[in-house]
Scaffold this active site. Structure first.
Site: not given
Ligand SMILES: NC(=O)C1=CN([C@@H]2O[C@H](COP(=O)(O)OP(=O)(O)OC[C@H]3O[C@@H](n4cnc5c(N)ncnc54)[C@H](OP(=O)(O)O)[C@@H]3O)[C@@H](O)[C@H]2O)C=CC1
Ligand SMILES: C[C@H]1O[C@H](OP(=O)(O)OP(=O)(O)OC[C@H]2O[C@@H](n3cnc4c(=O)[nH]c(N)nc43)[C@H](O)[C@@H]2O)[C@@H](O)[C@@H](O)C1=O
Length: 322
Positions: A8-9, A11, A40, A108-110, A137, A141, A180, A203
């Site tokens: 919950h903390r 995004m 936890l 995730s879409s990956c 990763y 997933k 990201h 990048w």
């Molecule tokens: N962000 C994105 O672009 C994408 C995200 N997702 C998925 O969406 C979901 C949420 O992602 P997002 O909100 O971006 O990620 P965040 O990193 O913002 O949040 C993840 C949360 O999980 C907590 N967490 C991680 N490890 C543990 C652990 N061992 N025990 C308890 N809590 C833990 C983190 O706490 P702490 O920070 O204290 O470690 C954090 O609060 C994930 O499943 C991610 O894979 C999918 C596609 C894209």
């Molecule tokens: C959500 C998704 O996120 C990850 O995959 P990704 O889509 O490749 O994520 P990205 O956001 O880091 O990059 C997108 C693109 O952008 C380019 N790029 C340019 N400049 C910067 C830059 O400054 N930072 C980053 N991170 N990328 C950059 C980068 O080179 C790439 O071509 C997975 O590992 C996995 O975690 C997953 O599921």
């Protein structure tokens, strides 16, 4: 209804919790259960078992994960596969053991092969080779989806999976290397504009395309899928193909995204590319027709979302995660 929001903390978990709190304030009978990472550790089986047995949620939303961008995934593959597998196994199995009937987990879409036809349909899962920069990763997933499907088949529970595209918005991680692309560019272009820099380097080649969904849309979609009655969910999925894509259905080249972020942050200099950094998958566009057919579509346009996220960035620069 007792709902445990794991992560919950983060995004997404934060955005889901805000929506649930609003529902509760509007009169829904909801008890919202949360634990911080410090309280936890979800990779610890015994801690999760004790917590589930004591908290006894009716519903679990699994938004906790080890998350990062292309560099973090490529640099810390062991952490990404180990922590995500452990979190999924512990939360899903212990939820089942504590009698939880409904669960929603985020993938995730990956999960889809790197060279799959675009847009990517749910049935493209396991049809080809994964993108190497985030394969560990992605494997974790995929395991999360298969855990839910297996518990549904064997134990008759109702565990669902949503597969988000790349997400962004308030509460994002703006770390310069591990984040990201969108938060990384917001920070880099903001600092360049502030410092009067002549150029900003992004990048890779700038040619990969990505689809970006605002986190508030993602939170709404998550609760939409969670709220579907069991018959509707089952009618739109299959026992061994039970995940649902979530996205906007539109993508953008990274270089065009960089130009958009430059405009929003007021940076007027040159934009350069660094092909020594990985591009990752060349295109990742979700087929979102399954969710659209059920009645949900994204509402927040990318330009509006980037402007709002930049305003959030400016207001919260002092509280960023390390
Ligand atoms: N962000 C994105 O672009 C994408 C995200 N997702 C998925 O969406 C979901 C949420 O992602 P997002 O909100 O971006 O990620 P965040 O990193 O913002 O949040 C993840 C949360 O999980 C907590 N967490 C991680 N490890 C543990 C652990 N061992 N025990 C308890 N809590 C833990 C983190 O706490 P702490 O920070 O204290 O470690 C954090 O609060 C994930 O499943 C991610 O894979 C999918 C596609 C894209
Ligand atoms: C959500 C998704 O996120 C990850 O995959 P990704 O889509 O490749 O994520 P990205 O956001 O880091 O990059 C997108 C693109 O952008 C380019 N790029 C340019 N400049 C910067 C830059 O400054 N930072 C980053 N991170 N990328 C950059 C980068 O080179 C790439 O071509 C997975 O590992 C996995 O975690 C997953 O599921």
């Amino acid at each position: 209804m007792r709902i445990y929001v794991a992560g919950h903390r983060g995004m997404v978990g934060g955005a889901i919790l805000r929506r649930l709190e609003a529902r509760r304030a509007a009169g829904e009978d909801l008890a919202l259960i949360t634990r911080t990472h410090a309280e936890l550790d979800l990779t610890d089986q015994a801690q999760v078992a004790d917590f589930m047995a004591e908290a006894r949620p009716d519903v679990v939303i699994l938004a906790a994960a080890k998350v990062g961008g292309i560099h973090a995934n490529n640099t810390y593959p062991a952490e990404f596969i180990y922590e995500n597998l452990m979190i999924e196994c512990n939360v899903i199995h212990q939820a089942y053991a504590a009698g939880v009937r409904r669960l929603l987990q985020l993938g995730s879409s990956c999960i889809y092969p790197r060279a799959v036809p675009q847009p990517m349909r749910e049935d493209a899962l396991l049809t080809g080779v994964l993108e190497p920069t985030n394969e560990p990763y992605a494997i974790a997933k995929i395991a999360g989806i298969k855990l839910c499907e297996s518990y549904n088949r064997q134990y008759g529970v109702d565990y669902r999976s949503v597969m988000p595209t790349n997400l962004y918005g308030p509460g994002d991680n703006f770390h310069p290397e591990n984040s990201h692309v969108l938060p990384a560019l917001i920070r880099r272009f903001h600092e360049a504009a502030r410092d009067g820099a002549e150029s900003v380097t992004i990048w890779g080649t700038g040619t990969p395309r990505r689809e970006f969904l605002h986190v508030d849309d993602m939170a709404e979609a998550s609760l939409f899928v969670l709220d579907l009655d069991a018959e509707t969910y089952a009618a739109n999925t299959q026992p061994m193909l039970s995940h649902i894509n979530v996205g906007t259905g539109e993508d953008i080249a990274i270089l065009d995204l960089a130009h958009m972020v430059a405009e929003v942050t007021g940076f007027a200099g040159q934009i350069e590319t660094d092909p020594s950094k990985p591009d990752g998958t060349m295109r990742k566009l979700m087929d979102v027709s399954r969710l659209a057919d059920m009645g949900w579509s994204a509402r927040i346009g990318l330009r509006d979302g980037v402007e709002e996220t930049y305003r959030w960035f400016l207001a919260n620069q002092d509280s960023f995660r390390a």
